[in-house]
Write a protein that holds these residues in place. Sequence first.
Motif, PDB file in Angstrom:
ATOM      1  N   PHE A 253       6.533  20.050 -18.958  1.00 12.33           N
ATOM      2  CA  PHE A 253       6.664  21.493 -19.167  1.00 12.33           C
ATOM      3  C   PHE A 253       8.153  21.840 -19.245  1.00 12.33           C
ATOM      4  O   PHE A 253       8.702  22.512 -18.367  1.00 12.33           O
ATOM      5  N   PRO A 254       8.824  21.383 -20.317  1.00 10.59           N
ATOM      6  CA  PRO A 254      10.274  21.577 -20.433  1.00 10.59           C
ATOM      7  C   PRO A 254      10.625  22.935 -21.043  1.00 10.59           C
ATOM      8  O   PRO A 254      11.274  23.046 -22.076  1.00 10.59           O
ATOM      9  N   ILE A 255      10.212  23.977 -20.360  1.00 16.25           N
ATOM     10  CA  ILE A 255      10.294  25.320 -20.918  1.00 16.25           C
ATOM     11  C   ILE A 255      11.713  25.873 -20.834  1.00 16.25           C
ATOM     12  O   ILE A 255      12.456  25.572 -19.894  1.00 16.25           O
ATOM     13  N   ASN A 256      12.073  26.671 -21.827  1.00 15.15           N
ATOM     14  CA  ASN A 256      13.415  27.242 -21.877  1.00 15.15           C
ATOM     15  C   ASN A 256      13.346  28.766 -21.916  1.00 15.15           C
ATOM     16  O   ASN A 256      14.100  29.423 -22.624  1.00 15.15           O
ATOM     17  N   VAL A 257      12.407  29.319 -21.147  1.00 17.03           N
ATOM     18  CA  VAL A 257      12.235  30.764 -21.075  1.00 17.03           C
ATOM     19  C   VAL A 257      11.665  31.082 -19.695  1.00 17.03           C
ATOM     20  O   VAL A 257      11.043  30.231 -19.064  1.00 17.03           O
ATOM     21  N   ARG A 258      11.882  32.294 -19.238  1.00 22.46           N
ATOM     22  CA  ARG A 258      11.401  32.672 -17.909  1.00 22.46           C
ATOM     23  C   ARG A 258       9.914  33.010 -17.969  1.00 22.46           C
ATOM     24  O   ARG A 258       9.529  34.164 -18.070  1.00 22.46           O
ATOM     25  N   GLU A 259       9.102  31.983 -17.895  1.00 20.73           N
ATOM     26  CA  GLU A 259       7.651  32.148 -17.914  1.00 20.73           C
ATOM     27  C   GLU A 259       7.227  32.870 -16.641  1.00 20.73           C
ATOM     28  O   GLU A 259       7.643  32.511 -15.536  1.00 20.73           O
ATOM     29  N   ALA A 260       6.368  33.895 -16.788  1.00 18.03           N
ATOM     30  CA  ALA A 260       5.957  34.683 -15.629  1.00 18.03           C
ATOM     31  C   ALA A 260       5.061  33.899 -14.674  1.00 18.03           C
ATOM     32  O   ALA A 260       5.064  34.135 -13.464  1.00 18.03           O
ATOM     33  N   PHE A 261       4.288  32.945 -15.213  1.00 17.41           N
ATOM     34  CA  PHE A 261       3.445  32.101 -14.358  1.00 17.41           C
ATOM     35  C   PHE A 261       3.288  30.710 -14.948  1.00 17.41           C
ATOM     36  O   PHE A 261       3.680  29.730 -14.345  1.00 17.41           O
ATOM     37  N   GLY A 262       2.705  30.614 -16.126  1.00 22.93           N
ATOM     38  CA  GLY A 262       2.474  29.309 -16.734  1.00 22.93           C
ATOM     39  C   GLY A 262       1.091  28.789 -16.395  1.00 22.93           C
ATOM     40  O   GLY A 262       0.939  27.837 -15.623  1.00 22.93           O
ATOM     41  N   MET A 263       0.068  29.420 -16.969  1.00 22.29           N
ATOM     42  CA  MET A 263      -1.318  29.092 -16.655  1.00 22.29           C
ATOM     43  C   MET A 263      -1.639  27.621 -16.880  1.00 22.29           C
ATOM     44  O   MET A 263      -2.427  27.018 -16.147  1.00 22.29           O
ATOM     45  N   VAL A 264      -1.031  27.036 -17.887  1.00 21.52           N
ATOM     46  CA  VAL A 264      -1.344  25.643 -18.216  1.00 21.52           C
ATOM     47  C   VAL A 264      -0.953  24.701 -17.084  1.00 21.52           C
ATOM     48  O   VAL A 264      -1.564  23.644 -16.920  1.00 21.52           O
ATOM     49  N   MET A 265       0.034  25.070 -16.284  1.00 20.35           N
ATOM     50  CA  MET A 265       0.394  24.235 -15.132  1.00 20.35           C
ATOM     51  C   MET A 265      -0.759  24.178 -14.135  1.00 20.35           C
ATOM     52  O   MET A 265      -1.116  23.104 -13.629  1.00 20.35           O
ATOM     53  N   ALA A 266      -1.371  25.332 -13.857  1.00 21.25           N
ATOM     54  CA  ALA A 266      -2.513  25.365 -12.933  1.00 21.25           C
ATOM     55  C   ALA A 266      -3.702  24.616 -13.517  1.00 21.25           C
ATOM     56  O   ALA A 266      -4.442  23.935 -12.791  1.00 21.25           O
ATOM     57  N   GLU A 267      -3.896  24.694 -14.834  1.00 16.93           N
ATOM     58  CA  GLU A 267      -5.000  23.978 -15.480  1.00 16.93           C
ATOM     59  C   GLU A 267      -4.814  22.469 -15.358  1.00 16.93           C
ATOM     60  O   GLU A 267      -5.787  21.732 -15.104  1.00 16.93           O
ATOM     61  N   ALA A 268      -3.581  21.998 -15.526  1.00 13.98           N
ATOM     62  CA  ALA A 268      -3.317  20.566 -15.358  1.00 13.98           C
ATOM     63  C   ALA A 268      -3.598  20.139 -13.924  1.00 13.98           C
ATOM     64  O   ALA A 268      -4.271  19.117 -13.676  1.00 13.98           O
ATOM     65  N   MET A 269      -3.120  20.917 -12.964  1.00 16.91           N
ATOM     66  CA  MET A 269      -3.328  20.588 -11.551  1.00 16.91           C
ATOM     67  C   MET A 269      -4.806  20.570 -11.200  1.00 16.91           C
ATOM     68  O   MET A 269      -5.248  19.776 -10.362  1.00 16.91           O
ATOM     69  N   ALA A 270      -5.592  21.441 -11.836  1.00 13.56           N
ATOM     70  CA  ALA A 270      -7.035  21.477 -11.576  1.00 13.56           C
ATOM     71  C   ALA A 270      -7.702  20.171 -11.964  1.00 13.56           C
ATOM     72  O   ALA A 270      -8.754  19.813 -11.424  1.00 13.56           O
ATOM     73  N   CYS A 271      -7.097  19.443 -12.904  1.00 15.76           N
ATOM     74  CA  CYS A 271      -7.604  18.127 -13.309  1.00 15.76           C
ATOM     75  C   CYS A 271      -6.972  17.003 -12.485  1.00 15.76           C
ATOM     76  O   CYS A 271      -7.272  15.832 -12.714  1.00 15.76           O
ATOM     77  N   GLY A 272      -6.101  17.374 -11.558  1.00 14.86           N
ATOM     78  CA  GLY A 272      -5.412  16.385 -10.735  1.00 14.86           C
ATOM     79  C   GLY A 272      -4.131  15.878 -11.357  1.00 14.86           C
ATOM     80  O   GLY A 272      -3.490  14.963 -10.822  1.00 14.86           O
ATOM     81  N   THR A 273      -3.740  16.449 -12.482  1.00 19.35           N
ATOM     82  CA  THR A 273      -2.576  15.960 -13.228  1.00 19.35           C
ATOM     83  C   THR A 273      -1.307  16.683 -12.786  1.00 19.35           C
ATOM     84  O   THR A 273      -1.213  17.906 -12.941  1.00 19.35           O
ATOM     85  N   PRO A 274      -0.337  15.958 -12.239  1.00 17.64           N
ATOM     86  CA  PRO A 274       0.906  16.601 -11.802  1.00 17.64           C
ATOM     87  C   PRO A 274       1.734  17.090 -12.974  1.00 17.64           C
ATOM     88  O   PRO A 274       1.583  16.608 -14.105  1.00 17.64           O
TER      89      PRO A 274
END
Length: 341
Positions: A253-274
């Motif tokens: 997730f090499p983002i270059n903007v101030r993301e307010a949350f980043g839903m995809v991060m939580a979706e990855a974690m839900a699958c156990g993926t760091p």
Amino acid sequence: MKILLIMDPGIAVPPPLYGGHERLVYMFAEEYQKMGHTVYLLAGPGSKISGTAQSFGINDLKRSKFQKIKELLFAWKFLYKKRKDFDLIHNFGRLAYLIPILNASVKKIMTYGRTVDAKNIYWINKFANQNLRFTAPSYDCVASVKSIGHWTRVYNAIDFSKYKLAKNVGPDAPLIFLSRLDRVKGCHIAIQVAKATNQKLIIAGNISALESEKEYFDKEIKPFIDNEQISYVGAVNDEQKNEYLGSAKAMLFPINVREAFGMVMAEAMACGTPVIAFNAGATPEVIIDSVNGYVVNNKDEMIQTLDQVKLIDRSHCRENAESRFDVTVIANEYLTLFDHN
């Protein structure tokens, strides 16, 4: 309790394809209903929930200013007339919708999903108001307005029951990049990390219709897609998302903007993926280092950190994220907001 949720017209609730906030509104409408509340929805045409839906406006993201004024007047009339019919009004749409009922006794939550415009908050607080609470999904999101009004950080949510935990992946499991393929999302950096570490990378996401972003895809992403080391699978539905996220050793997730949350991060974690993410916006609030990923400052640190993801317990990664981001947890946080202030 009688609860009214509000969402701007433009995309139906739930959205037929993409629509992050519309998905959230639908999810909370269903969760509030499961909790035993009576739920109403004010949203664009074609919106449906288990409770009662009232449509207004038109579903067109490029609708005119005149159309938006018509929608505002409709919302004003509707809310003023119904101001005593609800115990809670939870607004995900325009702040201006609430003007006629700001000083009404009904409890009101104004939820933001992106960086907040301080001028709007200053302006609305000049009106007499009561029982009004503001929420945003990260402290970073409200850094400029946290001293104005009653603010609470309430994370965005996902329904963890729809995501499958992949407890183990092999050493040859790929990396994944899942996002809209805009330059600020950093797909080109994910490719560079994969190349530098000789890792496979799956790229998933839609290509923007903007000419500048299509040019970015054509010049900085497409030339590296060989369907061996670097693969592009296009936009993905929920079932595919589960499959690709769960089979990956880590999400970049090499983002270059101030993301307010980043839903995809939580979706990855839900699958156990760091998740390994750049330190921008909400990433330090979403990621707990060594538990469900790592926060890094640049590409070199991302490369250096990549080997550490094998030390993360994928079951614990999901458990931690579920305790903070599951829809049941977040719905309860919303419904108890007025208990703490």
